[in-house]
Write a protein that holds these residues in place. Sequence first.
Motif, PDB file in Angstrom:
ATOM      1  N   VAL A   1      20.791  82.822  79.394  1.00  0.00           N
ATOM      2  CA  VAL A   1      21.761  83.843  79.017  1.00  0.00           C
ATOM      3  C   VAL A   1      22.397  84.372  80.300  1.00  0.00           C
ATOM      4  CG1 VAL A   1      20.599  84.540  76.896  1.00  0.00           C
ATOM      5  CG2 VAL A   1      19.982  85.632  79.056  1.00  0.00           C
TER       6      VAL A   1
ATOM      7  N   LEU B   1      21.583  84.175  71.149  1.00  0.00           N
ATOM      8  CA  LEU B   1      21.690  85.607  70.892  1.00  0.00           C
ATOM      9  C   LEU B   1      21.222  85.954  69.481  1.00  0.00           C
ATOM     10  CD1 LEU B   1      24.994  86.896  72.560  1.00  0.00           C
ATOM     11  CD2 LEU B   1      22.675  86.816  73.479  1.00  0.00           C
TER      12      LEU B   1
ATOM     13  N   TRP C   1      27.557  89.857  72.372  1.00  0.00           N
ATOM     14  CA  TRP C   1      28.517  88.775  72.629  1.00  0.00           C
ATOM     15  C   TRP C   1      29.755  89.448  73.197  1.00  0.00           C
ATOM     16  CZ3 TRP C   1      28.098  83.685  72.867  1.00  0.00           C
ATOM     17  CH2 TRP C   1      29.215  82.866  72.716  1.00  0.00           C
TER      18      TRP C   1
ATOM     19  N   VAL D   1      24.275  90.879  65.865  1.00  0.00           N
ATOM     20  CA  VAL D   1      24.728  90.692  67.244  1.00  0.00           C
ATOM     21  C   VAL D   1      25.998  91.526  67.447  1.00  0.00           C
ATOM     22  CG1 VAL D   1      25.583  89.038  68.948  1.00  0.00           C
ATOM     23  CG2 VAL D   1      23.739  88.387  67.381  1.00  0.00           C
TER      24      VAL D   1
ATOM     25  N   PHE E   1      20.143  91.316  75.702  1.00  0.00           N
ATOM     26  CA  PHE E   1      20.661  90.029  76.152  1.00  0.00           C
ATOM     27  C   PHE E   1      22.172  90.015  75.968  1.00  0.00           C
ATOM     28  CE2 PHE E   1      16.273  89.194  75.015  1.00  0.00           C
ATOM     29  CZ  PHE E   1      15.828  88.376  76.039  1.00  0.00           C
TER      30      PHE E   1
ATOM     31  N   ALA F   1      21.434  92.306  71.306  1.00  0.00           N
ATOM     32  CA  ALA F   1      22.162  91.101  71.709  1.00  0.00           C
ATOM     33  C   ALA F   1      23.651  91.412  71.648  1.00  0.00           C
ATOM     34  CB  ALA F   1      21.822  89.925  70.792  1.00  0.00           C
TER      35      ALA F   1
ATOM     36  N   SER G   1      25.830  87.708  76.583  1.00  0.00           N
ATOM     37  CA  SER G   1      26.559  86.486  76.925  1.00  0.00           C
ATOM     38  C   SER G   1      28.022  86.847  77.130  1.00  0.00           C
ATOM     39  CB  SER G   1      26.417  85.444  75.813  1.00  0.00           C
ATOM     40  OG  SER G   1      27.116  84.260  76.139  1.00  0.00           O
TER      41      SER G   1
ATOM     42  N   LYS H   1      18.209  88.525  68.638  1.00  0.00           N
ATOM     43  CA  LYS H   1      18.377  89.652  67.719  1.00  0.00           C
ATOM     44  C   LYS H   1      17.361  89.584  66.587  1.00  0.00           C
ATOM     45  CE  LYS H   1      20.216  93.309  66.013  1.00  0.00           C
ATOM     46  NZ  LYS H   1      20.051  94.610  66.713  1.00  0.00           N
TER      47      LYS H   1
END
Length: 260
Positions: free
Chosen positions: A118, A176, A188, A222, A144, A186, A146, A180
């Motif tokens: 990640v 992700l 995005w 997410v 996390f 998570a 991305s 989650k």
Amino acid sequence: MRFQEPLQEAVLLKRHKRFLADIVLINQQKHTIYCPNASNLAGCDTLGSRIWFSRHSNEHKTYQDTWELVEVDGGHLVCVNNKRAQQIILDAVAIDKMPELAGYKHVSTNASFQTESVDFLFSDKIHLEDQNSIDEDLLHDDCFVSVQSVTFGDEIHRGFFPDTQSNKINKQLSTLIAAKEKGYRAVWLYCVMNTGIHRVFPADHIDSEFGCLLRQAVIAGVEMVAYSVDISLEEMHLGDAIEVCVPARMLCTPRAEQKE
């Protein structure tokens, strides 16, 4: 994020082999530079476009110069160097410009979840700078993240992602979703590197599988976040939060289920 040296202007001839671009310098000399973006760069590689590149001195590199910016229709600037996106996000977090990622004491740029890498792992309770692999023993407050660079836009200020089919992108989003489902945060995060984009949509017409996966991610919880980037020839920094649009559509059946 400021460019270390003044950018050099040129005119784009063509892009080839994904990672190379032929240009014409101001003195009319033909030159080949490195393109640090493996995507299609839809709308950004038009013959005759004004581009800007950075100059480097590295004896280990075959191509010393790197394509950074391009001017697209409407006079908007696009950063094609998607490697800049992570630094722009880190700079914004450092000055508390991203409330979505505020309050964490540590950030790791060298993390993974269930063996998949990640971009970032934000933590408030443990220091992760030297940790190479993050497993399921983390505290569930950890986040996390991305980061995806968005460059493909249209004339009515919509941005679309991705601009090419990519198993790597789908795998990052799946990671992700898995994080989650284990109880972690998570995110995005779209770093919108085109000054003409005001909203971001899934590019269902380019990669329908990604579109299905993105909707699964939304259902799973997410977080979808997008920020514009203010771009000039001297510097780039995070701009305003913009809308992520994930319109409803006909339910897709994953390929694996279709074969059964």
